[in-house]
Design an enzyme around this catalytic site. Structure first.
Site, short mmCIF file in Angstrom:
data_model
loop_
_atom_site.label_atom_id
_atom_site.label_comp_id
_atom_site.label_asym_id
_atom_site.label_seq_id
_atom_site.Cartn_x
_atom_site.Cartn_y
_atom_site.Cartn_z
CG ASP A 108 -21.76 -1.48 13.63
OD1 ASP A 108 -21.36 -0.60 14.42
OD2 ASP A 108 -22.23 -1.23 12.52
CE1 TYR A 114 -24.84 9.78 9.07
CE2 TYR A 114 -24.90 8.46 7.07
CZ TYR A 114 -24.27 8.84 8.25
OH TYR A 114 -23.06 8.28 8.59
CG HIS A 126 -23.73 3.54 14.70
ND1 HIS A 126 -23.51 3.54 13.35
CD2 HIS A 126 -23.14 2.41 15.17
CE1 HIS A 126 -22.82 2.46 13.01
NE2 HIS A 126 -22.60 1.75 14.10
CE LYS A 178 -26.87 9.85 13.06
NZ LYS A 178 -26.45 8.45 13.18
#
Length: 185
Positions: free
Chosen positions: A166, A130, A61, A70
């Site tokens: 996904d 995250y 992603h 991140k």
């Protein structure tokens, strides 16, 4: 804190100092000044926690045009974390790096803006946290196919559990270049 450089410039593996004794341990998971000195330049605005079962694969992603840096880590369990350079014009465009993150090694991975990110769960379950440098924006989300043969990620699992979203992502060479960030070297 120990900082390990990777093959992708800006992508860092961090090993925070752990203070442990017979009661357990204390780990400082983030401190802005110390992390900035280590190369983590992002200012984080959102934290997320994800829980997944064994063989779950999430990703790959990214967000564009509102990209997110991140800082990721596994709080419980073990994951194989992957970062792919998707910056148009980058000398490492389409290359990937992976690292095992677990509750035992307590490693973190810093993913700068301009990279796609994903992970798969190696343990029975995993609790994954995250920090993000920009807010989640559904209209700006993008992704690339986890098994893109041109990227050739060596995932340590077979037959992953994927979301329908996904599973339907495209190969990197089929993504409109206008939907990818540019390299700013």
């Amino acid at each position: 804190m120990k900082v390990l450089l990777t093959e992708l410039e800006g992508v860092l593996i961090l090993e925070p100092e752990v203070f442990g004794d017979h009661r357990g341990f204390l780990l400082e998971s983030y401190q802005q000044q110390r992390y900035a000195e280590a190369g983590v330049e992002a200012t984080f605005v959102q934290d997320n926690i994800s829980f997944s079962v064994c063989r779950t694969l999430r990703g790959l992603h990214y967000q564009y045009p509102n990209p997110q840096a991140k800082l990721v880590q596994s709080l419980q369990g073990e994951i194989f974390d992957v970062v792919v350079d998707i910056r148009k014009g980058s000398p490492t465009f389409g290359r990937w790096v992976g690292a095992v993150l677990s509750e035992k090694n307590r490693r973190q991975l810093y993913v700068p803006v301009g990279f796609a990110h994903g992970f798969c769960v190696l343990s029975e379950t995993a609790l994954f946290m995250y920090k993000c440098s920009d807010y989640y924006s559904p209209k700006n989300e993008g992704g690339l196919l986890w098994c893109d043969p041109d990227i050739g990620i060596d995932w340590p699992i077979q037959d992953p559990i994927l979301s329908s979203r996904d599973a339907a992502l495209q190969r990197l060479d089929r993504i409109d270049p206008e939907r990818l960030p540019a390299f700013r070297g």
